[in-house]
Structure formats: structure tokens, C-alpha cells
Design a protein around this motif. Structure first.
Motif, mmCIF file in Angstrom:
data_model
loop_
_atom_site.group_PDB
_atom_site.id
_atom_site.type_symbol
_atom_site.label_atom_id
_atom_site.label_comp_id
_atom_site.label_asym_id
_atom_site.label_seq_id
_atom_site.Cartn_x
_atom_site.Cartn_y
_atom_site.Cartn_z
ATOM 1 N N PRO A 111 0.806 -1.235 0.000
ATOM 2 C CA PRO A 111 0.000 0.000 0.000
ATOM 3 C C PRO A 111 0.829 1.271 0.000
ATOM 4 O O PRO A 111 0.461 2.245 -0.653
ATOM 5 N N PHE A 112 1.963 1.266 0.736
ATOM 6 C CA PHE A 112 2.789 2.475 0.754
ATOM 7 C C PHE A 112 3.387 2.742 -0.622
ATOM 8 O O PHE A 112 3.335 3.870 -1.135
ATOM 9 N N GLY A 113 3.938 1.707 -1.246
ATOM 10 C CA GLY A 113 4.513 1.882 -2.573
ATOM 11 C C GLY A 113 3.467 2.314 -3.587
ATOM 12 O O GLY A 113 3.720 3.193 -4.418
ATOM 13 N N TYR A 114 2.287 1.716 -3.494
ATOM 14 C CA TYR A 114 1.233 2.068 -4.432
ATOM 15 C C TYR A 114 0.710 3.480 -4.177
ATOM 16 O O TYR A 114 0.349 4.189 -5.118
ATOM 17 N N SER A 115 0.640 3.904 -2.917
ATOM 18 C CA SER A 115 0.169 5.259 -2.593
ATOM 19 C C SER A 115 1.053 6.317 -3.232
ATOM 20 O O SER A 115 0.561 7.308 -3.776
ATOM 21 N N VAL A 116 2.385 6.077 -3.161
ATOM 22 C CA VAL A 116 3.314 7.012 -3.800
ATOM 23 C C VAL A 116 3.093 7.015 -5.312
ATOM 24 O O VAL A 116 3.036 8.076 -5.956
ATOM 25 N N TYR A 117 2.953 5.824 -5.885
ATOM 26 C CA TYR A 117 2.708 5.731 -7.332
ATOM 27 C C TYR A 117 1.371 6.368 -7.706
ATOM 28 O O TYR A 117 1.265 7.029 -8.742
ATOM 29 N N MET A 118 0.347 6.173 -6.863
ATOM 30 C CA MET A 118 -0.981 6.723 -7.140
ATOM 31 C C MET A 118 -0.937 8.249 -7.177
ATOM 32 O O MET A 118 -1.557 8.879 -8.037
ATOM 33 N N MET A 119 -0.223 8.871 -6.247
ATOM 34 C CA MET A 119 -0.099 10.327 -6.254
ATOM 35 C C MET A 119 0.615 10.797 -7.529
ATOM 36 O O MET A 119 0.266 11.826 -8.097
ATOM 37 N N TRP A 120 1.593 10.011 -7.962
ATOM 38 C CA TRP A 120 2.293 10.354 -9.202
ATOM 39 C C TRP A 120 1.360 10.200 -10.405
ATOM 40 O O TRP A 120 1.357 11.042 -11.314
ATOM 41 N N ALA A 121 0.559 9.144 -10.415
ATOM 42 C CA ALA A 121 -0.385 8.912 -11.512
ATOM 43 C C ALA A 121 -1.419 10.033 -11.588
ATOM 44 O O ALA A 121 -1.791 10.481 -12.685
ATOM 45 N N ILE A 122 -1.884 10.488 -10.440
ATOM 46 C CA ILE A 122 -2.841 11.597 -10.413
ATOM 47 C C ILE A 122 -2.186 12.865 -10.949
ATOM 48 O O ILE A 122 -2.795 13.618 -11.720
ATOM 49 N N PHE A 123 -0.940 13.087 -10.557
ATOM 50 C CA PHE A 123 -0.203 14.262 -11.044
ATOM 51 C C PHE A 123 -0.054 14.216 -12.562
ATOM 52 O O PHE A 123 -0.254 15.223 -13.249
ATOM 53 N N VAL A 124 0.278 13.043 -13.095
ATOM 54 C CA VAL A 124 0.435 12.890 -14.553
ATOM 55 C C VAL A 124 -0.896 13.143 -15.257
ATOM 56 O O VAL A 124 -0.946 13.798 -16.312
ATOM 57 N N ALA A 125 -1.990 12.648 -14.668
ATOM 58 C CA ALA A 125 -3.314 12.846 -15.266
ATOM 59 C C ALA A 125 -3.700 14.322 -15.270
ATOM 60 O O ALA A 125 -4.271 14.829 -16.248
ATOM 61 N N ILE A 126 -3.377 15.019 -14.186
ATOM 62 C CA ILE A 126 -3.660 16.455 -14.116
ATOM 63 C C ILE A 126 -2.822 17.212 -15.139
ATOM 64 O O ILE A 126 -3.322 18.109 -15.839
ATOM 65 N N LYS A 127 -1.551 16.838 -15.254
ATOM 66 C CA LYS A 127 -0.661 17.486 -16.223
ATOM 67 C C LYS A 127 -1.180 17.295 -17.640
ATOM 68 O O LYS A 127 -1.179 18.237 -18.454
ATOM 69 N N ALA A 128 -1.654 16.085 -17.939
ATOM 70 C CA ALA A 128 -2.198 15.810 -19.271
ATOM 71 C C ALA A 128 -3.477 16.613 -19.510
ATOM 72 O O ALA A 128 -3.747 17.067 -20.624
ATOM 73 N N LYS A 129 -4.251 16.790 -18.456
ATOM 74 C CA LYS A 129 -5.484 17.568 -18.560
ATOM 75 C C LYS A 129 -5.175 19.018 -18.940
ATOM 76 O O LYS A 129 -5.804 19.591 -19.831
ATOM 77 N N PHE A 130 -4.201 19.596 -18.250
ATOM 78 C CA PHE A 130 -3.826 20.975 -18.553
ATOM 79 C C PHE A 130 -3.201 21.095 -19.946
ATOM 80 O O PHE A 130 -3.431 22.067 -20.657
ATOM 81 N N LYS A 131 -2.415 20.103 -20.311
ATOM 82 C CA LYS A 131 -1.749 20.141 -21.602
ATOM 83 C C LYS A 131 -2.753 20.116 -22.746
ATOM 84 O O LYS A 131 -2.545 20.747 -23.791
ATOM 85 N N SER A 132 -3.847 19.399 -22.541
ATOM 86 C CA SER A 132 -4.879 19.335 -23.579
ATOM 87 C C SER A 132 -5.810 20.537 -23.542
ATOM 88 O O SER A 132 -6.760 20.610 -24.306
ATOM 89 N N ARG A 133 -5.568 21.458 -22.564
ATOM 90 C CA ARG A 133 -6.340 22.694 -22.417
ATOM 91 C C ARG A 133 -7.796 22.445 -22.043
ATOM 92 O O ARG A 133 -8.648 23.309 -22.198
#
Length: 319
Positions: free
Chosen positions: A140-162
Motif C-alpha cells: 500500500p505504501f509503494g502504491y500510494s506514492v505511485y498513485m499520487m504520481w499517476a494523479i499528477f500525470v493525469a492532471i498534467k495531461a489535462k492541462f496540456k490538452s487545455r
């Protein structure tokens, strides 16, 4: 410092009371506008946060009638459930398509499954909490760190697509929610090192406190903008109405009676409001109909631009 002779720290108690108040406010808003599904997802998030604070604040307590093992299972389960909801919340509320796997599969495999295995089955049977904490929190700890990164990537992609940068308030809300949930990546460490309750509550709740204040400020701003738009629309409509009245040569008294008639008042009601007789009202309306070249109220409304086609076809008051 605890409250009411329980294990709940006073800081946890304050957060719970504040969050319950906000839950009531947000629930009222949702019931007033049930089509706003993003508000529903936030209500669930707030409810899970309250459940986590209450369970982790009260349990374990030997004064309760059920076992310490059961209390710990509930307390740790509340934390796992809260963390497991984050990807789904971002996926639904902000339409982050990249989080679909995490929302529907990832959290079940890497958060809920280890919890059920180590905390429900193994700990529930053996009563060895140290074993559950030592081995049940690794994935769970390893996945939690990865999950926060995945959310960050999804947000970045959202902004990039305007898609999210169209409205500034939406962008601010998205970033604020992410910052609020970011400390939850450390939840497994808090449990493993048995961090004090008040420190854990401050770290995991302060972000949501600021987020709630942001939501309140946005609600006030949104209500103000809507009121201004409504007032602007009314002024424009009134200006259009008066201009058309002038084009047809209506007198000031006829303008007033025409407006009252178009709003749906009966002859008797117009007479009472204008302190004149019904016969006088009838005379004015006949003059108004003659000048505008109509025979019915609905035609008058169309001529004076008082109602759009939808209102004319759906409101029985105009027929």
C-alpha cells in the motif's frame, strides 16, 4: 488532551465538528442542485474523511464493548477506504480519463486486497498487529506514492490538452484538491511508526480545511456572478421592452399596464395595483392592442419581446 474520557484528541474532535458542519452545508447545496454530480463525489469524500477521523480518534479503546482487534480493523479500514477513493474522485469529478485503471482496479489490487489479507484475515485471526503493520503496509505504501504520481500525470495531461484551463476556478480547484490529498501518501508511514493522533490528523486534514474554505469562497463568487448576470439580463430585457413600447407609441401608463399584463396579472389585479378601475384597465388594454396591432396577450408579448419561444410554449400563464 482527549475529550469526553475517550481516546479522541481535542484537535481531532474540532476537525470532526467542523467537517460535520461543512457536510451539512454541502448536503443542502447538493439537494438544491442534485444535477451537480461533482458535489456528490465531494460529499462522499467528506463523509469518508469524517468516518476516518472518528474511527481513528476513538479506536482502540478498551472501554468499548467489542474487541480491540475489531476496533483496529475498523480504524485502519477507514484509512484504506479513504485512500482508495481518491483516484475515483479525481476520475469522476475532473474527468481524468488516465485514472480509470487506478479508480476501478488499481486501488482494489494494491490497497483493499492487502488490507483484507493482512488486517482482516491474518490480524483478525492471530491478533498480531505488528505483523500486519510490518508486512501489510509495504505494497500500500509503494502504491500510494505511485498513485499520487499517476494523479499528477493525469492532471498534467489535462492541462496540456487545455481541457481544464478554460476556467481558472476549475484549475485552482483541481490543484487544491491534489495538494489536499498529497499528504495521504504518508498514511502508511504514520501507521507503521505509530505517529501521534494529533500530528496525523493535522497533516491529513489541514489540506481539506483549506479546500473547504476555497469551495466556500467559490460558492460566494459564483452566486455573485449569477446575480450580476441575472440583473444584467433583466436590465437588457427591460430596455428591449421599453424600446419596443416607444416604437408602438405607448404612453407611460400604457407601458406600465402592458408590462403587468405580460407578467400574467389579471385585469382586477392590475386595477388594484394601479389604483384604477377594471373598466379603465380594459380601456387601456384595448388601446394597447390597437397600437400594437394584436388581439391576444400572447401576441402582445411577442410584439414587445417579453418572452422567448420556450416560455410561450411551456408556461400556461402566457396562453
Amino acid at each position: 488532551m482527549v475529550v469526553f474520557g475517550s481516546e479522541m484528541h481535542v484537535i481531532t474532535y474540532v476537525f470532526v465538528i467542523f467537517e460535520l458542519m461543512m457536510l451539512a452545508v454541502q448536503l443542502y447545496r447538493y439537494l438544491s442542485c442534485p444535477e451537480d454530480k461533482s458535489l456528490l463525489w465531494y460529499l462522499i469524500l467528506l463523509g469518508l474523511l469524517i468516518f476516518y477521523n472518528v474511527s481513528s480518534g476513538l479506536f482502540p479503546d478498551p472501554e468499548f464493548s467489542f474487541s480491540i482487534v475489531t476496533q483496529n480493523i475498523i480504524a485502519y479500514g477507514a484509512g484504506f477506504l479513504m485512500a482508495a477513493y481518491f483516484p475515483f474522485y479525481f476520475y469522476k469529478s475532473f474527468d481524468l480519463k488516465l485514472l480509470r485503471f487506478q479508480a476501478f482496479y488499481g486501488v482494489h489490487l494494491f490497497l483493499l486486497l492487502p488490507y483484507c489479507l493482512f488486517f482482516v484475515l491474518i490480524y483478525g485471526k492471530s491478533g498480531d498487529l505488528n505483523f500486519a503493520l510490518g508486512y501489510g503496509l509495504i505494497i500500500p505504501f509503494g502504491y500510494s506514492v505511485y498513485m499520487m504520481w499517476a494523479i499528477f500525470v493525469a492532471i498534467k495531461a489535462k492541462f496540456k490538452s487545455r481541457q481544464a484551463s478554460i476556467y481558472c476556478s476549475d484549475s485552482v480547484e483541481l490543484i487544491a484538491v491534489y495538494c489536499a490529498v498529497l499528504p495521504w501518501a504518508c498514511l502508511s508511514l504514520f501507521a507503521y511508526f505509530n505517529i501521534s493522533q494529533w500530528i496525523e490528523v493535522l497533516v491529513t486534514n489541514c489540506g481539506f480545511l483549506l479546500l473547504t474554505i476555497l469551495f466556500m469562497a467559490q460558492s460566494v463568487l459564483k452566486a455573485r456572478v449569477e446575480e450580476e448576470q441575472k440583473m444584467t439580463g433583466y436590465v437588457n430585457k427591460q430596455h428591449k421592452f421599453l424600446k419596443r413600447c416607444d416604437n408602438f407609441g405607448l404612453t407611460p401608463r400604457e407601458k406600465k399596464i402592458a408590462e403587468l399584463l405580460c407578467t400574467g396579472l389579471m385585469y382586477k389585479e392590475i386595477a388594484v395595483q394601479e389604483f384604477i378601475s377594471e373598466k379603465t384597465v380594459d380601456t387601456h388594454i384595448r388601446h394597447i392592442f390597437f397600437k400594437t396591432g394584436v388581439n391576444k396577450k400572447i401576441e402582445l408579448m411577442q410584439k414587445l419581446g417579453f418572452a422567448d419561444e420556450f416560455m410561450l410554449s411551456h408556461n400556461p400563464l402566457y396562453s
